[in-house]
Design a protein around this motif. Sequence first.
Motif, mmCIF file in Angstrom:
data_model
loop_
_atom_site.group_PDB
_atom_site.id
_atom_site.type_symbol
_atom_site.label_atom_id
_atom_site.label_comp_id
_atom_site.label_asym_id
_atom_site.label_seq_id
_atom_site.Cartn_x
_atom_site.Cartn_y
_atom_site.Cartn_z
ATOM 1 N N GLY A 17 5.960 12.322 -5.675
ATOM 2 C CA GLY A 17 5.935 11.569 -4.422
ATOM 3 C C GLY A 17 4.675 10.753 -4.222
ATOM 4 N N TYR A 18 3.547 11.299 -4.636
ATOM 5 C CA TYR A 18 2.285 10.581 -4.456
ATOM 6 C C TYR A 18 2.332 9.245 -5.191
ATOM 7 C CZ TYR A 18 -2.638 9.379 -4.617
ATOM 8 O OH TYR A 18 -3.830 8.707 -4.518
ATOM 9 N N SER A 19 2.774 9.241 -6.424
ATOM 10 C CA SER A 19 2.868 8.000 -7.199
ATOM 11 C C SER A 19 3.844 7.025 -6.559
ATOM 12 C CB SER A 19 3.315 8.288 -8.632
ATOM 13 O OG SER A 19 2.357 9.059 -9.291
ATOM 14 N N ARG A 20 4.962 7.531 -6.078
ATOM 15 C CA ARG A 20 5.948 6.662 -5.437
ATOM 16 C C ARG A 20 5.388 6.043 -4.160
ATOM 17 N NH1 ARG A 20 9.289 10.849 -7.172
ATOM 18 N NH2 ARG A 20 9.272 11.846 -5.117
ATOM 19 N N VAL A 21 4.686 6.839 -3.361
ATOM 20 C CA VAL A 21 4.100 6.341 -2.119
ATOM 21 C C VAL A 21 3.068 5.255 -2.425
ATOM 22 C CG1 VAL A 21 2.629 6.949 -0.144
ATOM 23 C CG2 VAL A 21 4.556 8.408 -0.755
ATOM 24 N N CYS A 22 2.197 5.505 -3.391
ATOM 25 C CA CYS A 22 1.181 4.513 -3.763
ATOM 26 C C CYS A 22 1.835 3.225 -4.242
ATOM 27 C CB CYS A 22 0.248 5.073 -4.839
ATOM 28 S SG CYS A 22 -0.860 6.356 -4.232
ATOM 29 N N GLN A 23 2.900 3.336 -5.023
ATOM 30 C CA GLN A 23 3.584 2.139 -5.527
ATOM 31 C C GLN A 23 4.285 1.387 -4.401
ATOM 32 O OE1 GLN A 23 3.368 0.817 -8.734
ATOM 33 N NE2 GLN A 23 4.184 -0.896 -7.565
ATOM 34 N N LEU A 24 4.927 2.105 -3.498
ATOM 35 C CA LEU A 24 5.580 1.449 -2.355
ATOM 36 C C LEU A 24 4.562 0.713 -1.488
ATOM 37 C CD1 LEU A 24 8.114 4.225 -1.267
ATOM 38 C CD2 LEU A 24 8.693 1.948 -2.125
ATOM 39 N N ALA A 25 3.410 1.324 -1.258
ATOM 40 C CA ALA A 25 2.359 0.672 -0.470
ATOM 41 C C ALA A 25 1.847 -0.565 -1.203
ATOM 42 C CB ALA A 25 1.224 1.656 -0.187
ATOM 43 N N ALA A 26 1.643 -0.454 -2.515
ATOM 44 C CA ALA A 26 1.178 -1.595 -3.313
ATOM 45 C C ALA A 26 2.205 -2.725 -3.282
ATOM 46 C CB ALA A 26 0.911 -1.156 -4.749
ATOM 47 N N ASP A 27 3.480 -2.387 -3.356
ATOM 48 C CA ASP A 27 4.544 -3.401 -3.290
ATOM 49 C C ASP A 27 4.518 -4.120 -1.934
ATOM 50 O OD1 ASP A 27 5.322 -2.626 -5.835
ATOM 51 O OD2 ASP A 27 7.084 -1.496 -5.135
ATOM 52 N N SER A 28 4.307 -3.366 -0.878
ATOM 53 C CA SER A 28 4.236 -3.941 0.456
ATOM 54 C C SER A 28 3.048 -4.895 0.568
ATOM 55 C CB SER A 28 4.123 -2.827 1.499
ATOM 56 O OG SER A 28 3.872 -3.363 2.772
#
Length: 130
Positions: free
Chosen positions: A97-108
């Motif tokens: 989840g941590y990696s997914r959250v960081c990637q979603l924030a970076a995408d945003s």
Amino acid sequence: MDVKDIHKFLAPHSAEARAHTHAQENGLDWGTADPTIDETLLAHCASYRSFERYLSGEHLFILPRERRELESILRRYSTDAIHNAIAKSRCALQPGGYSRVCQLAADSIQAVLNTADNVAYLLALHASKD
């Protein structure tokens, strides 16, 4: 920072602004029935907070001169927001989840930077007066 400043980048109806408002109104206990953190909500809150923090100039010691540096600062700010939220939450992230959250924030963050003249505006906002 005026709230209108953040609205130039993340409109009040954007997923990031809605997530930020939700977190402010409900705290970090996002669904006490579910023992895990809503990853998308967390990522959008972190993205919103990164722009909010940049616009305020908070802890901005080395001014970005180009998009790569600006994006690095915004990503670091979003990571700080993610860490703070996880530390305050009584919920856990799912495995990975941590990696997914960081990637979603970076995408945003990238989506905002890819829109109109946002990069030029943000770079000029704190540009050195020299």
